[in-house]
Scaffold this active site. Sequence first.
Site, PDB file in Angstrom:
ATOM      1  N   ALA A   1     -24.007   2.281   3.295  1.00 18.30           N
ATOM      2  CA  ALA A   1     -24.506   1.658   2.062  1.00 18.30           C
ATOM      3  C   ALA A   1     -25.175   0.322   2.372  1.00 18.30           C
ATOM      4  O   ALA A   1     -26.388   0.235   2.510  1.00 18.30           O
ATOM      5  CB  ALA A   1     -23.355   1.476   1.076  1.00 18.30           C
ATOM      6  N   ARG A   2     -24.366  -0.719   2.484  1.00 19.76           N
ATOM      7  CA  ARG A   2     -24.866  -2.055   2.763  1.00 19.76           C
ATOM      8  C   ARG A   2     -23.868  -2.775   3.663  1.00 19.76           C
ATOM      9  O   ARG A   2     -22.655  -2.640   3.496  1.00 19.76           O
ATOM     10  CB  ARG A   2     -25.036  -2.872   1.465  1.00 19.76           C
ATOM     11  CG  ARG A   2     -26.303  -2.540   0.697  1.00 19.76           C
ATOM     12  CD  ARG A   2     -27.517  -3.154   1.375  1.00 19.76           C
ATOM     13  NE  ARG A   2     -28.768  -2.820   0.697  1.00 19.76           N
ATOM     14  CZ  ARG A   2     -29.550  -1.802   1.005  1.00 19.76           C
ATOM     15  NH1 ARG A   2     -29.193  -0.959   1.969  1.00 19.76           N
ATOM     16  NH2 ARG A   2     -30.687  -1.606   0.381  1.00 19.76           N
TER      17      ARG A   2
ATOM     18  N   GLU B   1     -26.951  -8.047  10.597  1.00 22.21           N
ATOM     19  CA  GLU B   1     -28.092  -7.304  11.137  1.00 22.21           C
ATOM     20  C   GLU B   1     -29.216  -8.305  11.392  1.00 22.21           C
ATOM     21  O   GLU B   1     -29.408  -9.219  10.596  1.00 22.21           O
ATOM     22  CB  GLU B   1     -28.562  -6.239  10.133  1.00 22.21           C
ATOM     23  CG  GLU B   1     -27.590  -5.083   9.971  1.00 22.21           C
ATOM     24  CD  GLU B   1     -28.152  -3.963   9.086  1.00 22.21           C
ATOM     25  OE1 GLU B   1     -29.390  -3.801   9.044  1.00 22.21           O
ATOM     26  OE2 GLU B   1     -27.349  -3.258   8.462  1.00 22.21           O
TER      27      GLU B   1
ATOM     28  N   HIS C   1     -28.931   1.456  11.148  1.00 23.96           N
ATOM     29  CA  HIS C   1     -29.470   1.423   9.778  1.00 23.96           C
ATOM     30  C   HIS C   1     -30.600   2.448   9.619  1.00 23.96           C
ATOM     31  O   HIS C   1     -31.723   2.115   9.243  1.00 23.96           O
ATOM     32  CB  HIS C   1     -29.966   0.018   9.426  1.00 23.96           C
ATOM     33  CG  HIS C   1     -30.007  -0.233   7.942  1.00 23.96           C
ATOM     34  ND1 HIS C   1     -29.841  -1.470   7.390  1.00 23.96           N
ATOM     35  CD2 HIS C   1     -30.197   0.616   6.883  1.00 23.96           C
ATOM     36  CE1 HIS C   1     -29.932  -1.389   6.067  1.00 23.96           C
ATOM     37  NE2 HIS C   1     -30.149  -0.129   5.739  1.00 23.96           N
TER      38      HIS C   1
END
Length: 316
Positions: free
Chosen positions: A243-244, A273, A291
Site C-alpha cells: 500500500a504505502r 524510499e 515499489h
Amino acid sequence: MKVLANDGVSQSGINALEAAGYEVITTTVAQEQLQNYINENNIDVLLVRSATTVRQDLIDNCPSLKVIGRGGVGMDNIDVDYARSKGLKVINTPAASSHSVAELVFGHFYGLARFLHNSNRDMPLEGDANFKGLKKAYAKGTELKGKTLGVLGFGRIGQATAKVALGAGMKVVAFDPFLEKADLQLDFYDGQKLNFEIKTISKEEVLKQSDFLTLHVPAQKDYVIDEAEFNQMKDGVIIANAARGGVVNEVALVKALESGKVARAALDVYEKEPKPEVQLLMNPSLSLTPHTGAATNEAQDRIGTELAEQIIAILG
C-alpha cells in the site's frame, strides 16, 4: 496544448493524446528544476506517478497548469485540495492498476508460503553442496487454499486482491471504516461468473482471524499496524504491505518477525524510499520488491489510456 509526463506514460497514452492534438513530453525533469521547466515550456498538463511531488509552491508558481494527473491511485504526493481550490483539475486512475497490485501480493504470498524468497537465493550458492540440507530447511511450506486472508482497506485494490484470494480457494475477511459490504464478481475465461458478498467486520476481528494479511490503505498520520496490532494477530501470520510506506511500523514488524508472531512478510513499500532500512534489506524473513505493485505492462497501458481520456474530456 502541452503535456509533461514527468514520471513517464505508456505509449498507448501518448498515442491517444497525440491523436487528439496534444504535444506529449516525456523528459524527466528533476524536482528542483520542475517549476522553471513548466513555465519556460508553457506546460498545460503535468502527469506524475509516485516520484514527482506537486506541492503548494509549484501550484502557485506555475500559472499555465490546468490539469495535474496521477498515474495510479494514491495522491499523497499531490496537494489535491489546494490545487482544486486554485481551479486546477486533479485526476487519477484508481481502477487501472488494482489487479496488478493484487497479483504482486499473491506472488509474494505464494513465495513466502513455500520459502521461494530464500531458496531462490540459497540454491545458486549451495544447491550442489547442500541440496539435502536446503530441502529439509524449506520442507515445511504451507498452502493458501483453505486459509483466511484478512484485507485491511476494502477499496478497489483490496477488492481486487480479495477476488484473487477467492479464486485461490481462500476465505476472505475484510475491514474498511467506510464500507459495510462489497459485492465481488469473479469473471472466468469462458464467460462464467461467480458473485460473492463480503460483509466487513472490525479491524480487531480481521487481525484475530487472518492466516495471511494484506494492507490496502492510504498513507495516514498514524501506523495502521503497530505493536498493539501485531499482538492481536495469530501466531505465524504472513503479512504483505503493497500500500504505502509508513502504514506498518517497520521496527515493530522486525520485532514481530524475531518473536515468531509474524512468520514471514512481504514489503513493496517502505518508510524510507528510495533507501529502505538495511535491517529490512538483510532480513531473511522478508520478501522484498522495489515499489512495483502497479508496474505491469497491462496496468501501464490502462493508466495511460485512462489519463488520456480524462484529459481530452476536460480540455477537449
